[in-house]
Design an enzyme around this catalytic site. Structure first.
Site, mmCIF file in Angstrom:
data_model
loop_
_atom_site.group_PDB
_atom_site.id
_atom_site.type_symbol
_atom_site.label_atom_id
_atom_site.label_comp_id
_atom_site.label_asym_id
_atom_site.label_seq_id
_atom_site.Cartn_x
_atom_site.Cartn_y
_atom_site.Cartn_z
ATOM 1 N N GLU A 298 1.288 -0.992 0.295
ATOM 2 C CA GLU A 298 0.198 0.145 -0.231
ATOM 3 C C GLU A 298 0.910 0.799 0.113
ATOM 4 O OE1 GLU A 298 -2.765 -0.427 2.988
ATOM 5 O OE2 GLU A 298 -4.162 -1.531 2.139
ATOM 6 N N ASP A 376 -8.895 -9.027 3.708
ATOM 7 C CA ASP A 376 -8.394 -7.149 4.734
ATOM 8 C C ASP A 376 -9.953 -7.693 5.800
ATOM 9 O OD1 ASP A 376 -7.605 -5.181 5.602
ATOM 10 O OD2 ASP A 376 -7.637 -3.712 4.308
ATOM 11 N N GLU A 404 -12.730 -1.686 11.892
ATOM 12 C CA GLU A 404 -12.277 -1.266 10.849
ATOM 13 C C GLU A 404 -13.756 -1.157 10.139
ATOM 14 O OE1 GLU A 404 -9.005 -1.872 8.799
ATOM 15 O OE2 GLU A 404 -8.922 -0.710 7.177
HETATM 16 C C1 GCU Z 1 -6.321 -1.760 5.797
HETATM 17 C C2 GCU Z 1 -6.975 -0.822 6.088
HETATM 18 C C3 GCU Z 1 -5.307 0.355 6.177
HETATM 19 C C4 GCU Z 1 -4.248 0.006 7.168
HETATM 20 C C5 GCU Z 1 -3.975 -1.362 5.899
HETATM 21 C C6 GCU Z 1 -2.696 -2.332 6.681
HETATM 22 O O1 GCU Z 1 -6.440 -2.060 4.453
HETATM 23 O O2 GCU Z 1 -7.732 0.202 5.914
HETATM 24 O O3 GCU Z 1 -5.999 1.776 7.208
HETATM 25 O O4 GCU Z 1 -3.223 1.018 6.802
HETATM 26 O O5 GCU Z 1 -4.886 -1.922 6.448
HETATM 27 O O6 GCU Z 1 -3.515 -3.652 7.563
HETATM 28 O O7 GCU Z 1 -1.630 -1.728 6.758
#
Ligand code: GCU
Length: 836
Positions: A298, A376, A404
């Site tokens: 990400e 996720d 979340e």
């Molecule tokens: C999810 C979450 C993010 C987080 C990511 C992770 O996508 O929305 O906020 O950073 O997981 O676990 O690294």
């Protein structure tokens, strides 16, 4: 104390704010017989105040006084032979001070022995922290009025029982719903660590042994000398509770923070830099647990920038930590953006694709940290197949206590049943029993390291997580990290008694609603394995099914006019099912053997496809959403039935959440069924969808100062249209004549509560005010607020028992505030028993 006892005996308890969680030690009545069972003195076999054994002594003293009003002395050096004492210490300390220990089975690391027979209570641990674990176990019995005589040893299933906090250096918390950080503020560790100590106490009581205090999306400024000193202060607070601290690192730190021109994990200057920093941290925190790394994920930097493998990346830290005994938790949450027009593209494939070939290439002190499912933290996912593909690598399972994708603590969701479904799943590696819990604990593949971790994200709110009832998840997480076979309902009931007292009605009601909460949420959010149909591009809270598709994030549903679901078969799809060992793969490959609740995870089918249940997919969607929302209405009434039995502060706090959830579950229900009804054109056989006989749309009312507004996504407004005031300082009125038969109705109003303003609404019936409210949910609910009219801000309020006559005039006056234009969607007048 006497006053408290008196109140308790009346069933009325003093107001409570939740700060003590399940460690409140609320007063209980104590008969003569009960008194005779209480120890007359406490022996804690370590006199050093910062030792867990000393803390155990103090905790016992406080517990006995607070629960039973008895003042009990603590001594440290002599082993009292008196018939009524509680002795706490390590086996070694006990042997030294009190003599030989008989009849105790061998204890493993962190294991303890508890013996409450014959008024001679002994709590003996393999090490200091386990003494504290055993002490909390005993106190938990006392606090539940349980004086049974027990003698048993218990050992943890795995050494890693961690929690992660996603706290940022500025004090905000990513995906946190309980207020700002207890650790950080303005780029530094906070001065006052009182809350950290209270957190340590809660965590130790459920045997958590390490906490990573900063966000996986890590900021390298944690590594400044001042912040490392701050980390040492935090570690000092946790240490007496037997908890180690760990930190998340940013892979590019040598360059972005250290001034090197590279962060290549194989470059000597980089290796050196990390080993220096690691030494500096261990100088200040000699028992640091280790590092948590989110790399190449990400947008986070990682080893791929230099064409190095993820194992090269993980081992870089492993080498730096090895001399200090620390471990690297290396996250498997690695995936790339994908193109949905490729039928075989699949984010779910990513972890195995990246990590399988690296099996055996990680150093011994690396643990690959794997989210429970391949995507996720969705409301339902199959177990991650990565657990079946790392046979020579230690693993840990990653869970989320913070909800979340699961209602952000504004909806009730007791998580253990979800988690245990994953733990108990048999992956059948080599056609042998291979339960996920036996894989991550290290048992199945003979790994020394392994265990669990959970993203918790407590904040400074006195409820910790943003909701009192959500604390059952933190409590149960700790117990499951110790023993994943622990029973969901049993843990829950211990937590209820510890949190709300021993009343049976309270116990039954909270048990019932908690156990119903995951199925209900799944029903009204996303069914049949389609995932939580929330807005994945914005707050992850309210409904927005279209947000899943047509973007690179890979949380796709592939819904079109006729069909829906991800074809993850080997024969015709993404090949994901083939990542499981053959016995499991063939179950998922075949639509006949795929369980209904994961159908759309593995298969792309017509809406008219018949499930094993006999229903079509689309009718299941409709029915499940109505069922789920119906169940959420019962949470509110069940909670209301407990009014006289729960202190006002917590009663009101939880009540507000259930009122909100009752309304928001209907927002969810209507959004999802409208969306798929619109897409498929298939009618609901029960004629509920698109049929709202008791509603009056705001846009159909006579408007003055209000104008219509087309809401996006369309399904988050009834009829796709809402009304807003024509400017930010115009008061709007919406008026209508009631055409329903005269009678007593509940009045529901759907409106939007935006961040950035606190509008006021007043409802009048023939000019007599019958209801009013303010759009201030951002002040009292925990979820991420929205600045738009959408599924996150859509809210429903209910006014009960309004007497209405046919022909009456109903008027709503909306006064905008800030950027919130007093938005209204519709009203419903509901005869008894109808929810429309
Ligand atoms: C999810 C979450 C993010 C987080 C990511 C992770 O996508 O929305 O906020 O950073 O997981 O676990 O690294």
């Amino acid at each position: 104390m006497r006053v408290l006892l008196f109140l308790a005996s009346l069933g009325l308890v003093a107001a409570e704010n939740g700060l003590d969680g399940w460690l409140r030690y609320a007063p209980l009545p104590c008969s003569q017989q009960c008194k005779s069972k209480l120890p007359a003195n406490i022996v804690a076999l370590n006199a050093t105040e910062t030792s867990p054994v000393y803390v155990a002594g103090t905790e016992l003293q406080q517990g006995l006084e607070s629960i039973y009003g008895t003042k009990t002395g603590v001594s440290h050096d002599k082993c009292k032979s008196s018939s009524s004492s509680v002795v706490v210490g390590t086996l070694e300390q006990y042997r030294k001070t009190c003599g030989a220990v008989k009849d105790i089975p061998d204890l493993e690391e962190d294991g303890f022995w508890i013996d409450t027979r014959n008024n001679r209570i002994r709590i003996l641990g393999s090490n200091e922290k386990s003494v504290l674990y055993g002490t909390f176990e005993y106190l938990s019995m006392l606090a539940q009025g349980n004086f049974s005589e027990v003698a048993y040893a218990t050992n943890p299933v795995a050494p890693i029982r961690w929690v992660n906090q996603w706290d940022n250096m500025d004090g905000s918390i990513e995906r946190g719903y309980g207020g700002p950080s207890i650790f950080f503020k303005n780029g530094a560790i906070v001065d006052d660590l009182t809350r950290v100590k209270q957190y340590a106490r809660l965590l130790a009581s459920v045997r958590v042994n390490a906490v990573v205090i900063n966000n996986v999306n890590a900021n390298a400024t944690l590594l400044t000398p001042t912040n490392i000193k701050g980390l040492a202060r935090v570690a000092d607070v946790f240490r007496p509770y037997g908890i180690q601290v760990g930190v998340s690192l940013n892979f590019a730190s040598p360059q972005t923070f250290g001034g090197l021109d590279t962060y290549d994990p194989l470059d000597a200057s980089v290796i050196n830099w990390w080993s220096n920093i690691t030494d500096q941290i261990y100088d200040e925190v000699p028992d640091m647990a280790g590092y948590l790394i989110k790399a190449s994920s990400e947008g986070q930097p990682g080893p791929e920038t230099y064409n190095r493998t993820l194992a090269d990346g993980a081992n870089l830290f492993a080498h730096a930590l090895e001399p200090h005994g620390g471990i690297v938790m290396f996250r498997a949450f690695v995936y790339n953006q994908l193109n949905e027009s490729n039928w075989d593209a699949d984010r779910a494939n990513a972890a195995v694709n990246f990590f399988k070939e690296l099996d055996g290439k990680f150093e011994e002190n690396v643990v690959v940290q794997i989210k429970y499912g391949p995507i996720d933290f969705q409301v339902r996912e199959p177990a991650s197949p990565l657990f079946a593909n790392l046979l020579n690598t230690s693993t840990a399972i990653e869970l989320q206590v913070t909800q979340e994708y699961l209602g952000q603590q504004s909806h009730l969701l007791y998580l253990p049943p979800l988690w245990k479904g994953i733990f108990d799943f048999d992956l059948r590696v080599d056609e042998k029993p291979s339960l996920v819990r036996d894989v991550y604990s290290g048992k199945r593949f003979n790994r020394k390291l392994g265990g669990s971790t959970a993203v918790v994200n407590v904040g400074t709110n006195t409820t910790w997580l943003g909701s009192h009832l959500a604390m059952s998840n933190l409590y149960a997480y700790g117990r499951l990290a110790w023993d994943p076979t622990d029973d969901s309902e049993g843990m829950l009931q211990d937590w209820i008694r510890l949190t709300f007292g021993l009343d049976k009605t309270v116990l039954n009601a909270i048990t019932k609603m908690s156990m119903e909460s995951w199925p209900a949420y799944e029903n009204y959010s996303g069914n049949l394995g389609i995932q939580t149909l929330t807005d994945i591009l914005y707050t992850h809270f309210g409904p927005n099914p279209a947000s899943q598709d047509n973007n690179g994030w890979g949380q796709w549903t592939r819904a079109d006019h006729t069909s829906i679901g991800m074809d993850r078969t080997v024969s015709n799809g993404t090949g994901f099912s083939g990542q499981y060992p053959s016995e499991v793969a063939s179950v998922y490959e075949n639509i006949e053997t795929t369980p209904d609740n994961l159908l759309l995870w593995f298969h792309h089918v017509d809406y008219t496809h018949r499930l094993h249940s006999g229903k079509t997919v689309i009718q299941h969607f409709y029915d499940a959403h109505y069922d789920g929302a119906d169940t959420a209405q019962t949470f509110l009434t069940q909670w209301e039935s407990l009014k006289s039995k729960i202190d006002k502060e917590r009663y009101e706090h939880v009540l507000r959440r259930f009122e909100y959830q009752a309304g928001h579950s209907i927002v969810w229900r209507d959004a999802i069924v409208d969306f798929y009804h619109n897409l498929s054109g298939i009618a609901d056989t029960s004629k509920r969808v698109d049929h709202h006989p008791w509603r009056i749309e705001a846009e159909s009312m006579y408007l003055d100062g209000y104008e219509t507004y087309t809401v996006s996504p369309f399904e988050t407004a009834s009829g796709a249209i809402a009304i807003v005031t024509s400017s930010n300082d115009t008061v709007g009125t919406a008026t209508t004549k009631i055409k329903f038969p005269s009678g007593t109705y509940d009045l529901a109003v759907n409106y939007y509560d935006l961040y950035g303003g606190q509008s006021q609404w007043k409802v009048y019936l023939n000019n007599k005010k019958v209801g009013e409210w303010i759009g201030n949910a951002e002040d009292y609910l925990s979820h991420t607020p929205s600045i738009y009219l959408d599924g996150h801000s859509a809210t429903r309020i209910n006014f009960r028992d309004i007497k209405v006559k046919k022909g009456d005039t109903l008027k709503i006056v909306g006064t905008p505030d800030g950027v919130e234009p007093a938005p209204l969607d519709y009203i419903s007048l509901l005869p008894k028993g109808i929810v429309d």
